[in-house]
Design an enzyme around this catalytic site. Structure first.
Site, short mmCIF file in Angstrom:
data_model
loop_
_atom_site.label_atom_id
_atom_site.label_comp_id
_atom_site.label_asym_id
_atom_site.label_seq_id
_atom_site.Cartn_x
_atom_site.Cartn_y
_atom_site.Cartn_z
N MET A 1 -6.50 59.40 8.39
CA MET A 1 -5.59 58.36 7.92
C MET A 1 -5.26 58.60 6.44
O MET A 1 -4.89 57.68 5.72
CB MET A 1 -6.21 56.98 8.12
CG MET A 1 -6.45 56.68 9.61
SD MET A 1 -6.47 54.92 10.00
CE MET A 1 -7.91 54.41 9.09
N HIS B 1 -10.73 63.06 1.15
CA HIS B 1 -11.84 63.31 0.22
C HIS B 1 -12.60 64.54 0.72
O HIS B 1 -12.18 65.18 1.70
CB HIS B 1 -12.75 62.08 0.13
CG HIS B 1 -13.16 61.54 1.47
ND1 HIS B 1 -14.01 62.19 2.32
CD2 HIS B 1 -12.79 60.41 2.13
CE1 HIS B 1 -14.18 61.50 3.41
NE2 HIS B 1 -13.45 60.40 3.34
N GLY C 1 -15.21 64.90 2.39
CA GLY C 1 -15.62 64.85 3.80
C GLY C 1 -14.52 65.38 4.70
O GLY C 1 -14.76 66.19 5.61
N HIS C 2 -13.26 64.95 4.45
CA HIS C 2 -12.13 65.46 5.23
C HIS C 2 -11.96 66.97 5.03
O HIS C 2 -11.69 67.71 5.96
CB HIS C 2 -10.81 64.80 4.79
CG HIS C 2 -10.72 63.34 5.12
ND1 HIS C 2 -10.64 62.37 4.16
CD2 HIS C 2 -10.67 62.69 6.31
CE1 HIS C 2 -10.53 61.19 4.73
NE2 HIS C 2 -10.56 61.35 6.03
N GLN D 1 -17.07 55.80 16.86
CA GLN D 1 -15.72 56.32 17.16
C GLN D 1 -15.82 57.68 17.87
O GLN D 1 -15.13 57.93 18.85
CB GLN D 1 -14.93 56.45 15.86
CG GLN D 1 -13.66 57.26 15.98
CD GLN D 1 -12.85 57.24 14.71
OE1 GLN D 1 -12.18 56.27 14.42
NE2 GLN D 1 -12.89 58.31 13.93
N SER E 1 -12.71 56.97 2.53
CA SER E 1 -11.51 56.65 1.76
C SER E 1 -11.66 55.28 1.09
O SER E 1 -11.07 55.01 0.05
CB SER E 1 -10.28 56.64 2.67
OG SER E 1 -10.23 57.87 3.36
N ARG E 2 -12.45 54.41 1.73
CA ARG E 2 -12.64 53.06 1.17
C ARG E 2 -13.44 53.07 -0.13
O ARG E 2 -13.38 52.11 -0.90
CB ARG E 2 -13.38 52.18 2.17
CG ARG E 2 -12.54 51.81 3.36
CD ARG E 2 -13.41 51.19 4.43
NE ARG E 2 -12.75 51.27 5.72
CZ ARG E 2 -12.00 50.31 6.22
NH1 ARG E 2 -11.84 49.21 5.56
NH2 ARG E 2 -11.41 50.46 7.38
O1 PAF Z 1 -11.35 58.15 11.56
C1 PAF Z 1 -10.15 57.96 11.24
O2 PAF Z 1 -9.70 58.29 10.16
C2 PAF Z 1 -9.24 57.28 12.25
O3 PAF Z 1 -9.91 56.32 12.99
C3 PAF Z 1 -8.52 58.28 13.19
C4 PAF Z 1 -9.51 59.02 14.08
C5 PAF Z 1 -7.71 59.26 12.37
C6 PAF Z 1 -7.55 57.53 14.11
O4 PAF Z 1 -6.59 56.84 13.38
#
Ligand code: PAF
Length: 281
Positions: free
Chosen positions: A29, A33, A35-36, A154, A187-188
């Site tokens: 989203m 950072h 982690g991504h 998730q 991100s928060r």
């Molecule tokens: O983990 C996230 O950033 C979101 O939940 C995802 C998997 C991109 C779905 O919008």
């Protein structure tokens, strides 16, 4: 790096790539950072091509204020991605491009995985996640998709989605990346003051001690101890602490050999909601 905004252009671009090359997807989203970046680098090391999607998905927010305050930093995100040593495709669609006229989530049966923790406190959150992830899988048709273990529930729900809908994609779980003092990258975290951000190492420290206690104490005693730690700390308010079987995401009753357990926590730091988890065995 090449940024694309429409499904049509992305599908056209992937038409020549997909048949003979491996393709990895990193759904995000934005507000990227470290982690991504670890997810993107892993995807780049395991696939010939990588798509990073950047889309703040409205249907997974149960709170409009949380959606409005979610950091949107597309230009910075694109700059970060362009530094990765691969020609990444970025898919950054608008809400209309994804949802047409009706910004609504589908209704899924996740076999109860969505009824606890995040699902209990964020109504319909996982229907929203399922809706966007299923659509991304259907447009992009990746061989592999990368998800961080910070959002462990998730991750389990996406594994369930893929299994129940028979979607031919390998889900690759990636370890949590932490800031120096232990706070799980998110991100928060950008919304925390510097002072609170430093103090938030307390959350991971508490999880680590809970893990140490797991060898000798009952789950009930550990829960009580964690609750008290947060009651004594004015900076953070505990929303839940749970010890769950990682397969079923049901609360531990008594420790069973061969069952893997994780401890999960959700905490408010002022109005910023943070989650974290740790493997216990
Ligand atoms: O983990 C996230 O950033 C979101 O939940 C995802 C998997 C991109 C779905 O919008």
């Amino acid at each position: 790096m090449h940024a694309i905004n429409t499904k049509k252009e992305l599908i056209e671009r992937l038409r020549d790539i997909r048949p003979s090359n491996s393709l990895g997807l990193v759904p995000t989203m934005g507000a990227l950072h470290k982690g991504h970046l670890e997810l993107i680098k892993k995807a780049a090391s395991e696939n010939k091509y990588v798509v990073v999607s950047i889309f703040v998905n409205p249907t997974q927010f149960n709170n409009i204020d949380d959606l409005n305050k979610y950091p949107k930093t597309l230009a910075k995100d694109l700059e970060l991605i362009s530094k990765v040593d691969m020609d990444i495709l970025v898919f950054a669609p608008s809400v209309e491009e994804i949802y047409d006229d009706s910004v609504k989530a589908k209704n899924y049966d996740f076999g109860g995985l969505d009824k606890v923790m995040e699902g209990k406190f964020r109504e319909d959150h996982f229907n929203g996640v399922g809706t966007i992830v299923e659509q991304l899988f259907s447009i992009i048709k990746p061989n592999r998709a990368y998800f961080g273990e910070k959002d462990f529930q998730q991750l389990r729900i996406i594994e369930k989605l893929v299994e129940s809908q028979d979607i031919p994609v390998q889900i690759v779980p990636c370890p949590i990346v932490r800031e120096d003092h232990g706070l799980a990258m998110s991100s928060r975290n950008e919304r925390l003051s510097n002072e609170t951000r430093l103090k938030a190492g307390f959350i991971y420290k508490t999880l680590q001690t809970a893990k140490e206690q797991f060898g000798t104490k009952s789950a009930l005693d550990i829960k009580e101890w964690v609750k008290n730690q947060f009651l004594e700390n004015d900076d953070f308010e505990l929303e839940y602490f749970e010890i769950m079987d990682v397969e079923t995401l049901t609360p531990i009753k008594s420790k069973t050999t061969n069952v893997k357990y994780r401890a999960f926590v959700a905490v408010y730091a002022n109005e910023v909601r943070l989650i974290d988890n740790i493997a216990l065995n």
